[in-house]
Design a protein around this motif. Structure first.
Motif, PDB file in Angstrom:
ATOM      1  N   ALA A 126       0.831  -1.201   0.000  1.00  0.00           N
ATOM      2  CA  ALA A 126       0.000   0.000   0.000  1.00  0.00           C
ATOM      3  C   ALA A 126       0.868   1.255   0.000  1.00  0.00           C
ATOM      4  CB  ALA A 126      -0.922   0.002   1.214  1.00  0.00           C
ATOM      5  N   THR A 127       0.402   2.261  -0.675  1.00  0.00           N
ATOM      6  CA  THR A 127       1.157   3.516  -0.775  1.00  0.00           C
ATOM      7  C   THR A 127       0.602   4.620   0.115  1.00  0.00           C
ATOM      8  OG1 THR A 127      -0.191   4.155  -2.682  1.00  0.00           O
ATOM      9  CG2 THR A 127       1.873   2.998  -3.138  1.00  0.00           C
ATOM     10  N   THR A 128      -0.489   4.342   0.830  1.00  0.00           N
ATOM     11  CA  THR A 128      -1.078   5.343   1.719  1.00  0.00           C
ATOM     12  C   THR A 128      -1.397   4.699   3.066  1.00  0.00           C
ATOM     13  OG1 THR A 128      -3.390   4.903   1.080  1.00  0.00           O
ATOM     14  CG2 THR A 128      -2.159   6.491  -0.252  1.00  0.00           C
ATOM     15  N   ASP A 129      -1.576   5.546   4.086  1.00  0.00           N
ATOM     16  CA  ASP A 129      -1.966   5.056   5.403  1.00  0.00           C
ATOM     17  C   ASP A 129      -3.122   5.873   5.983  1.00  0.00           C
ATOM     18  OD1 ASP A 129      -0.750   7.439   6.058  1.00  0.00           O
ATOM     19  OD2 ASP A 129       0.837   6.558   7.289  1.00  0.00           O
ATOM     20  N   LEU A 130      -3.811   6.638   5.139  1.00  0.00           N
ATOM     21  CA  LEU A 130      -4.996   7.421   5.517  1.00  0.00           C
ATOM     22  C   LEU A 130      -4.676   8.570   6.464  1.00  0.00           C
ATOM     23  CD1 LEU A 130      -7.672   4.578   6.024  1.00  0.00           C
ATOM     24  CD2 LEU A 130      -6.891   5.644   3.913  1.00  0.00           C
ATOM     25  N   ARG A 131      -3.402   8.906   6.640  1.00  0.00           N
ATOM     26  CA  ARG A 131      -3.048   9.971   7.582  1.00  0.00           C
ATOM     27  C   ARG A 131      -3.642  11.313   7.181  1.00  0.00           C
ATOM     28  NH1 ARG A 131       3.293  10.307   7.536  1.00  0.00           N
ATOM     29  NH2 ARG A 131       3.037   8.047   7.487  1.00  0.00           N
ATOM     30  N   ALA A 132      -3.936  11.496   5.883  1.00  0.00           N
ATOM     31  CA  ALA A 132      -4.477  12.780   5.426  1.00  0.00           C
ATOM     32  C   ALA A 132      -5.861  13.061   5.994  1.00  0.00           C
ATOM     33  CB  ALA A 132      -4.531  12.806   3.896  1.00  0.00           C
ATOM     34  N   PHE A 133      -6.539  12.026   6.513  1.00  0.00           N
ATOM     35  CA  PHE A 133      -7.875  12.210   7.074  1.00  0.00           C
ATOM     36  C   PHE A 133      -7.836  12.772   8.497  1.00  0.00           C
ATOM     37  CE2 PHE A 133      -8.600   9.190   3.681  1.00  0.00           C
ATOM     38  CZ  PHE A 133      -9.865   9.510   3.202  1.00  0.00           C
ATOM     39  N   PHE A 134      -6.647  12.953   9.057  1.00  0.00           N
ATOM     40  CA  PHE A 134      -6.529  13.371  10.450  1.00  0.00           C
ATOM     41  C   PHE A 134      -5.734  14.677  10.554  1.00  0.00           C
ATOM     42  CE2 PHE A 134      -6.882   8.783  10.211  1.00  0.00           C
ATOM     43  CZ  PHE A 134      -7.897   8.506  11.125  1.00  0.00           C
ATOM     44  N   SER A 135      -6.231  15.716   9.927  1.00  0.00           N
ATOM     45  CA  SER A 135      -5.460  16.955   9.827  1.00  0.00           C
ATOM     46  C   SER A 135      -5.760  17.973  10.919  1.00  0.00           C
ATOM     47  CB  SER A 135      -5.699  17.604   8.460  1.00  0.00           C
ATOM     48  OG  SER A 135      -7.063  17.927   8.286  1.00  0.00           O
ATOM     49  N   LEU A 136      -6.835  17.790  11.680  1.00  0.00           N
ATOM     50  CA  LEU A 136      -7.157  18.745  12.738  1.00  0.00           C
ATOM     51  C   LEU A 136      -6.242  18.532  13.939  1.00  0.00           C
ATOM     52  CD1 LEU A 136     -11.076  18.761  12.694  1.00  0.00           C
ATOM     53  CD2 LEU A 136      -9.487  20.259  11.474  1.00  0.00           C
ATOM     54  N   THR A 137      -5.809  19.604  14.529  1.00  0.00           N
ATOM     55  CA  THR A 137      -4.933  19.509  15.697  1.00  0.00           C
ATOM     56  C   THR A 137      -5.714  19.518  17.011  1.00  0.00           C
ATOM     57  OG1 THR A 137      -4.653  21.913  15.687  1.00  0.00           O
ATOM     58  CG2 THR A 137      -3.017  20.593  14.484  1.00  0.00           C
ATOM     59  N   GLN A 138      -6.968  19.958  16.948  1.00  0.00           N
ATOM     60  CA  GLN A 138      -7.832  19.951  18.120  1.00  0.00           C
ATOM     61  C   GLN A 138      -9.105  19.170  17.789  1.00  0.00           C
ATOM     62  OE1 GLN A 138      -7.059  21.196  21.162  1.00  0.00           O
ATOM     63  NE2 GLN A 138      -5.042  21.725  20.304  1.00  0.00           N
ATOM     64  N   PRO A 139      -9.622  18.403  18.747  1.00  0.00           N
ATOM     65  CA  PRO A 139     -10.821  17.605  18.457  1.00  0.00           C
ATOM     66  C   PRO A 139     -12.050  18.479  18.240  1.00  0.00           C
ATOM     67  CG  PRO A 139     -10.275  17.505  20.789  1.00  0.00           C
ATOM     68  CD  PRO A 139      -9.134  18.215  20.129  1.00  0.00           C
ATOM     69  N   ARG A 140     -12.867  18.072  17.295  1.00  0.00           N
ATOM     70  CA  ARG A 140     -14.134  18.763  17.069  1.00  0.00           C
ATOM     71  C   ARG A 140     -15.250  18.015  17.781  1.00  0.00           C
ATOM     72  NH1 ARG A 140     -15.849  16.644  11.073  1.00  0.00           N
ATOM     73  NH2 ARG A 140     -17.783  17.630  11.732  1.00  0.00           N
ATOM     74  N   ALA A 141     -16.322  18.729  18.080  1.00  0.00           N
ATOM     75  CA  ALA A 141     -17.443  18.130  18.802  1.00  0.00           C
ATOM     76  C   ALA A 141     -18.237  17.201  17.891  1.00  0.00           C
ATOM     77  CB  ALA A 141     -18.345  19.226  19.351  1.00  0.00           C
ATOM     78  N   TYR A 142     -18.927  16.256  18.499  1.00  0.00           N
ATOM     79  CA  TYR A 142     -19.739  15.307  17.739  1.00  0.00           C
ATOM     80  C   TYR A 142     -21.210  15.683  17.817  1.00  0.00           C
ATOM     81  CZ  TYR A 142     -21.766  10.991  15.994  1.00  0.00           C
ATOM     82  OH  TYR A 142     -22.472  10.083  15.240  1.00  0.00           O
ATOM     83  N   THR A 143     -21.889  15.556  16.687  1.00  0.00           N
ATOM     84  CA  THR A 143     -23.331  15.753  16.617  1.00  0.00           C
ATOM     85  C   THR A 143     -23.985  14.429  16.252  1.00  0.00           C
ATOM     86  OG1 THR A 143     -23.059  18.049  15.900  1.00  0.00           O
ATOM     87  CG2 THR A 143     -25.203  17.015  15.503  1.00  0.00           C
ATOM     88  N   VAL A 144     -24.968  14.020  17.012  1.00  0.00           N
ATOM     89  CA  VAL A 144     -25.629  12.733  16.782  1.00  0.00           C
ATOM     90  C   VAL A 144     -26.262  12.697  15.400  1.00  0.00           C
ATOM     91  CG1 VAL A 144     -27.529  11.237  17.520  1.00  0.00           C
ATOM     92  CG2 VAL A 144     -26.038  12.305  19.221  1.00  0.00           C
ATOM     93  N   VAL A 145     -26.090  11.571  14.715  1.00  0.00           N
ATOM     94  CA  VAL A 145     -26.696  11.347  13.399  1.00  0.00           C
ATOM     95  C   VAL A 145     -27.875  10.396  13.590  1.00  0.00           C
ATOM     96  CG1 VAL A 145     -26.360  10.370  11.096  1.00  0.00           C
ATOM     97  CG2 VAL A 145     -24.539  11.729  12.162  1.00  0.00           C
ATOM     98  N   PRO A 146     -29.106  10.865  13.465  1.00  0.00           N
ATOM     99  CA  PRO A 146     -30.264   9.987  13.678  1.00  0.00           C
ATOM    100  C   PRO A 146     -30.390   8.945  12.579  1.00  0.00           C
ATOM    101  CG  PRO A 146     -30.985  12.125  12.875  1.00  0.00           C
ATOM    102  CD  PRO A 146     -29.512  12.246  13.138  1.00  0.00           C
ATOM    103  N   ALA A 147     -31.021   7.834  12.918  1.00  0.00           N
ATOM    104  CA  ALA A 147     -31.227   6.739  11.971  1.00  0.00           C
ATOM    105  C   ALA A 147     -32.572   6.090  12.246  1.00  0.00           C
ATOM    106  CB  ALA A 147     -30.100   5.718  12.094  1.00  0.00           C
ATOM    107  N   ILE A 148     -33.000   5.246  11.335  1.00  0.00           N
ATOM    108  CA  ILE A 148     -34.307   4.599  11.485  1.00  0.00           C
ATOM    109  C   ILE A 148     -34.352   3.778  12.773  1.00  0.00           C
ATOM    110  CG2 ILE A 148     -35.919   2.955  10.435  1.00  0.00           C
ATOM    111  CD1 ILE A 148     -34.750   3.766   7.716  1.00  0.00           C
TER     112      ILE A 148
END
Length: 519
Positions: free
Chosen positions: A478-500
């Motif tokens: 593999a040539t990637t490790d998905l590190r680009a998806f983790f660019s924020l230095t501080q955590p963001r808050a979570y908002t609940v995602v409703p489902a059926i």
């Protein structure tokens, strides 16, 4: 004697992995240091064009469009719109690893006995008919209709939603990969081997990979009966196609029936080996594989000798007893009880699998239940700030996708080191991939090509400070490790995602777990 022999065989492999890790210091972590949990949610049998038409025409917050196409091109060059179908389609498509001798690489949804012309057009990989639905031979050119509204009244509150809304919400609110491909071609068994251990062969050094599912009702891996058969893909060394095999790519590789006595109880190291034996001074990293049943093609650890330690038709190893959980909903219990292992693989029960013809439309609710629990909904364990969640699908299921599979450079005959040995077991079609974490920007669309199952293994290795590529299998290729998806230095808050449906629904379901599909 069989068990003792198995353990003696695996020991040098394990020690070799540990030695390799100890000799090469891992690179500085590119992942947030707070992350100490990873969940890999492995759903069933969909492509981006089939499941994520709700992203068509949209652009991520970082200015990159979601790569979704709403048409296919027939052999005459005429474009046709994809047709809508319900999530719970009443048919299944062929998604074996059959080969197309007219192509430059394998196209998995061609079917034995169904000729495919090389003039099939730019979307040649969508030209095969569906053997399970001969009346409508273009059923693969369909997308999941998300227009029907459903009312929900559960722990999330009351409101109206649609079956795919949670998937679309996670793709738009967190990270989406435009170019995620199966590392393997074909169906579930090899895919699950790759997401857990990086290969579907034993040593990987011969570039021989098990490429198909076992027959229906046949136990897999170490629990397979002595007369069990499968198929392998491997390079052809002498230029002539072996009897009984299907050769392709000008005779460079072949798919062949496994010989009598072939062992599906592998001795190679897996991601679990690296987690169990990290280089000093690191401590053992806890892990668990949640799956519906032992002996199934979706329960990857049952093919690993050191974990399964088969006896009397059952896996009896201590690793198996400790780390393999045969009740998929236990991941929700472990999250709620603040007992989540550091690395988890979550395999769906058939009642909430996305596999066509067994689907009940509950897959997105299941995924939402896991992510909402991590996000802190009715949970005070603090997992949101220290957990990375990857949601992907094990194979393309026979559905259309407009992206041509990424093609690896062939290397026959296989040479050392093992990391050069992919033979002609090319990448499969695209599958969706979403990354959800407190450190993933909203609306992040990743356009790097390619990601694959090995990228996910590298991500786990990178997060826990293990040597990336240390297994020497798909993780090394593999040539990637998905590190680009983790660019924020501080955590963001979570908002609940409703489902059926919510977590309570899944935890209260009666009856034993059900296999993820009926293949």
């Amino acid at each position: 004697m069989k068990l003792a022999s198995t353990k003696l065989t695996i020991l040098p492999v394990i020690l070799g992995v540990i030695f390799a890790q100890a000799q090469t210091a891992p690179p500085p972590s590119a992942f947030p240091s707070a992350i100490n949990h990873v969940i890999v949610v492995f759903q069933e049998n969909r492509t981006p064009d089939n499941l994520f038409q709700g992203l068509f025409g949209l652009t991520g917050a970082n200015g990159i469009p979601y790569n979704i196409q709403n048409f296919y091109t027939d052999p005459s060059g005429v474009q046709h719109a994809l047709r809508p179908v319900g999530m719970a389609a009443n048919f299944d498509l062929d998604h074996s690893d059959a080969t197309n001798p007219n192509s430059g690489f394998q196209f998995e949804n061609t079917h034995p006995g169904v000729p495919v012309s090389p003039s099939c057009g730019p979307d040649i990989f969508g030209c095969a008919t569906s053997p399970t639905d001969p009346v409508s031979p273009t059923n693969q050119f369909m997308f999941v209709d998300n227009s029907i509204s459903y009312h929900y009244n559960n722990a999330y509150g009351q409101g109206t939603t649609h079956v795919l809304d949670p998937y679309l919400a996670f793709a738009k609110q967190y990270g989406w990969a435009n170019h995620m491909f199966q590392t393997n071609q074909g169906p579930s068994y090899p895919a699950h081997q790759f997401i857990f251990g990086g290969t579907s062969g034993d040593t990987d050094s011969s570039a021989t990979f098990v490429s198909e599912n076992f027959g229906r009702g046949t136990a897999a891996g170490c629990l397979a009966p002595s007369n069990a058969t499968n198929f392998t893909v491997s390079p052809v060394s002498n230029g002539s196609c072996p009897a009984g095999c299907t050769c392709f790519d000008n005779g460079l590789a072949a798919e062949c029936p496994t010989p009598q006595g072939f062992s599906f109880c592998y001795n190679h190291a897996t991601m679990a080996t690296m987690l169990d034996f990290p280089p000093p001074p690191k401590q053992k990293i806890s892990w668990k594989y949640y799956a519906p049943s032992a002996g199934s093609i979706w329960t990857a650890p049952n093919s690993i000798a050191a974990i399964c330690s088969p006896s009397g038709g059952q896996c009896m190893g201590q690793e198996w007893q400790t780390n393999v959980d045969l009740n998929p909903t236990d991941i929700l219990k472990d999250i709620n009880n603040c007992q989540l292992p550091q690395v988890s693989w979550a395999i769906p029960d058939g009642r909430w699998s996305d596999h066509a013809n067994v689907d009940h439309g509950l897959g997105s609710s299941w995924v939402a239940a896991i992510i909402n629990a991590i996000g802190g909904f009715q949970n005070n364990c603090g997992y949101w700030n220290n957990t990375a969640i990857v949601v992907t699908w094990d194979d393309w299921g026979g559905w259309f996708d407009h992206e041509t599979p990424f093609q690896l450079t062939l290397n026959p005959p296989c040479q050392t080191p093992a990391t050069n040995c992919q033979g002609d077991y090319q990448y499969g079609f695209r599958v969706p991939l979403m990354v959800v974490s407190a450190y993933t920007p909203s609306g992040y669309v990743n356009d790097i090509k390619p990601h694959d199952f090995g990228s996910i293994l590298r991500m786990i290795q990178g997060i826990f400070g293990l040597q990336e590529g240390g297994l020497g299998f798909a993780d090394a290729r593999a040539t990637t490790d998905l590190r680009a998806f983790f660019s924020l230095t501080q955590p963001r808050a979570y908002t609940v995602v409703p489902a059926i449906k919510d977590a309570t629904f899944f935890l209260s379901l009666a009856g034993p777990p059900v296999a993820p599909d009926n293949d």
